[in-house]
Design a protein around this motif. Structure first.
Motif, short mmCIF file in Angstrom:
data_model
loop_
_atom_site.label_atom_id
_atom_site.label_comp_id
_atom_site.label_asym_id
_atom_site.label_seq_id
_atom_site.Cartn_x
_atom_site.Cartn_y
_atom_site.Cartn_z
N PRO A 146 141.74 26.52 29.97
CA PRO A 146 141.14 27.83 30.15
C PRO A 146 140.54 27.97 31.54
O PRO A 146 140.10 26.98 32.12
N TRP A 147 140.57 29.18 32.04
CA TRP A 147 139.94 29.47 33.34
C TRP A 147 138.43 29.28 33.18
O TRP A 147 137.87 29.67 32.16
N PRO A 148 137.76 28.65 34.17
CA PRO A 148 136.31 28.44 34.01
C PRO A 148 135.58 29.76 33.77
O PRO A 148 135.86 30.74 34.46
N GLU A 149 134.68 29.74 32.82
CA GLU A 149 134.01 30.97 32.40
C GLU A 149 133.21 31.58 33.54
O GLU A 149 132.50 30.88 34.28
N GLY A 150 133.34 32.87 33.72
CA GLY A 150 132.56 33.59 34.71
C GLY A 150 132.97 33.32 36.15
O GLY A 150 132.26 33.71 37.07
#
Ligand code: HEC
Length: 140
Positions: free
Chosen positions: A72-76
């Protein structure tokens, strides 16, 4: 007896779920941290170092131009740019890591008019940092 077994199975499933819920996000966060997360990793792997050099705005800053397809793309974390092709399926598209390295080391050798900086030739990144980025890109 059957009731007991069902209860035990339910407890087993529930605790398994809780364990995976509490551990999984941490594991992912360790794999693709955001920039501040990169400063906190203890004993990063070569691949993690490569990701961190690539996203660091004072180093590779690859995201200025490229999207990097990690999940997953790092959050934020802000998305990459659309100036250049997305860095995706690298190990399939670059079966020879030396070709990938050459592109990052001196992009102008491939295309004299490229907008991509020749990171190695102009000493924007060290040889070691370029190797780390290549190691990371070969995982996606
Ligand atoms: C200023 C914009 C810019 C930056 C910053 C940049 N690139 Fe690029 N990159 C490009 C462009 C534009 C291309 C398309 C090929 C060309 O123009 O020669 C490209 C092409 C590539 C390619 C080959 C294309 C492919 O098939 O995927 C790779 C690999 C690549 N870049 C990796 C990187 C990495 C790794 C970084 C960070 C260290 C980076 N780039 C930083 C603009 C950039």
């Amino acid at each position: 007896m059957l009731r007991l077994r069902k209860t035990i199975t339910a407890i087993g499933l529930a605790s398994g779920l809780m364990i995976s819920m509490s551990y999984a996000p941490q594991l992912f966060a360790q794999t693709y941290p955001n920039d501040s997360g990169c400063k906190k990793i203890e004993n990063p792997t070569v691949e993690q170092k490569g990701w961190c050099v690539a996203i660091d705005r004072r180093k590779g800053n690859c995201l200025a131009c490229h999207t990097i397809m990690v999940d997953p793309w790092p959050e934020g974390f802000p998305p990459g740019g659309n100036v250049a092709p997305a860095l995706v399926s690298m190990k399939d598209r670059f079966p020879d890591p030396a070709k990938l390295r050459a592109q990052i080391y001196d992009s102008t050798a491939m295309n004299p008019n490229t907008r991509m900086p020749p990171f190695g030739k102009h000493k924007m990144l060290t040889d070691e940092q370029i190797d780390e980025i290549v190691a990371f890109l070969m995982t996606i």
